[in-house]
Design a protein around this motif. Structure first.
Motif, PDB file in Angstrom:
ATOM      1  N   LEU A 104       0.776  -1.126   0.110  1.00  0.00           N
ATOM      2  CA  LEU A 104       0.050   0.033  -0.054  1.00  0.00           C
ATOM      3  C   LEU A 104       1.039   1.185  -0.075  1.00  0.00           C
ATOM      4  N   PRO A 105       1.402   1.640  -1.179  1.00  0.00           N
ATOM      5  CA  PRO A 105       2.219   2.861  -1.205  1.00  0.00           C
ATOM      6  C   PRO A 105       1.550   4.237  -1.094  1.00  0.00           C
ATOM      7  N   ILE A 106       2.318   5.158  -0.409  1.00  0.00           N
ATOM      8  CA  ILE A 106       1.643   6.470  -0.422  1.00  0.00           C
ATOM      9  C   ILE A 106       2.814   7.461  -0.781  1.00  0.00           C
ATOM     10  N   ASN A 135      -5.273   0.987  -5.455  1.00  0.00           N
ATOM     11  CA  ASN A 135      -4.155   1.026  -6.183  1.00  0.00           C
ATOM     12  C   ASN A 135      -2.930   0.093  -5.496  1.00  0.00           C
ATOM     13  N   SER A 136      -3.396  -0.822  -4.648  1.00  0.00           N
ATOM     14  CA  SER A 136      -2.231  -1.491  -3.985  1.00  0.00           C
ATOM     15  C   SER A 136      -1.951  -2.958  -4.742  1.00  0.00           C
ATOM     16  N   ASP A 137      -0.665  -3.286  -4.903  1.00  0.00           N
ATOM     17  CA  ASP A 137      -0.298  -4.739  -5.782  1.00  0.00           C
ATOM     18  C   ASP A 137      -0.386  -5.648  -4.767  1.00  0.00           C
ATOM     19  N   PRO A 160       5.597  -9.064  -6.892  1.00  0.00           N
ATOM     20  CA  PRO A 160       4.325  -8.735  -7.141  1.00  0.00           C
ATOM     21  C   PRO A 160       3.721  -9.765  -8.030  1.00  0.00           C
ATOM     22  N   TRP A 161       2.557  -9.986  -7.867  1.00  0.00           N
ATOM     23  CA  TRP A 161       1.752 -11.256  -8.526  1.00  0.00           C
ATOM     24  C   TRP A 161       1.753 -10.931 -10.152  1.00  0.00           C
TER      25      TRP A 161
END
Length: 192
Positions: A104-106, A135-137, A160-161
């Motif tokens: 969960l990037p900010i 927006n999370s990966d 990342p999937w």
């Protein structure tokens, strides 16, 4: 008889101290550079620092990282929160695990003062908090650790999937795929 019971109690207490506790918390660092380039490990700007917390229940674990990093060239700070659910196996003092979760990037653009989500050209200001989750990966996580006494040391690799999907579909069938993963290390204190 009393000596035997006392010795068994001491051994039981020592043995329980060797395994991961119910709750673990401690400092964490994640390398964000090219994992195959040894020179990049020397640059402190290729690291994010923060904390990790885990809840371990039998063969299951819930892990959460909160990591902070900077990109001075772009004048931005970024905060990543990574939450994963894991299946774990303990062998004496050693632990192995595999799981899945979300990144969960900010991003805080210090030039404009905007709080952003997204990557590269897809960055946009956050209007509502729940947009961070949209927006999370999805990530796949493999981990290994050692738990001894009240401390544990753990390392993990998250990929990342979407990268795994490209690899499976032969769109990106090279070792370069694995370089997109991130390596983290945490020093964990056993609380309970």
């Amino acid at each position: 008889m009393k000596k035997t019971i006392a010795i068994l109690c001491i051994l039981a207490i020592c043995a329980t101290g060797l395994f991961a506790a119910l709750i673990q918390i401690g400092p964490s660092a994640r390398f964000t550079g090219d994992i195959s380039n040894v020179e990049e490990y020397k640059d402190i700007s290729n690291y994010e620092f923060g904390a990790e917390a885990r809840v371990n229940i039998s063969a299951f674990s819930l892990a959460a990282n909160a990591l902070f990093g900077q990109d001075r060239a772009k004048n931005i700070d970024y905060f990543n929160s990574i939450i994963t659910a894991n299946i774990r196996v303990e062998f004496a003092i050693f632990e192995l695990g595999i799981g899945a979760g979300f990144d969960l990037p900010i991003i805080w653009d210090k030039t404009t003062g905007d709080v952003l989500i997204g990557e590269g050209v897809n960055q946009r200001p956050i209007e509502k908090f729940y947009e961070v989750f949209g927006n999370s990966d999805l990530l796949i996580r493999a981990s290994a650790g050692v738990n001894l006494g009240g401390l544990g040391v753990a390392a993990d690799y998250k990929l990342p999937w979407s990268t795994i999907q490209k690899y499976i579909q032969d769109k990106e069938d090279t070792i370069e795929t694995m370089k997109k993963g991130r390596v983290s290390v945490a020093l964990l204190i056993n609380l309970l």
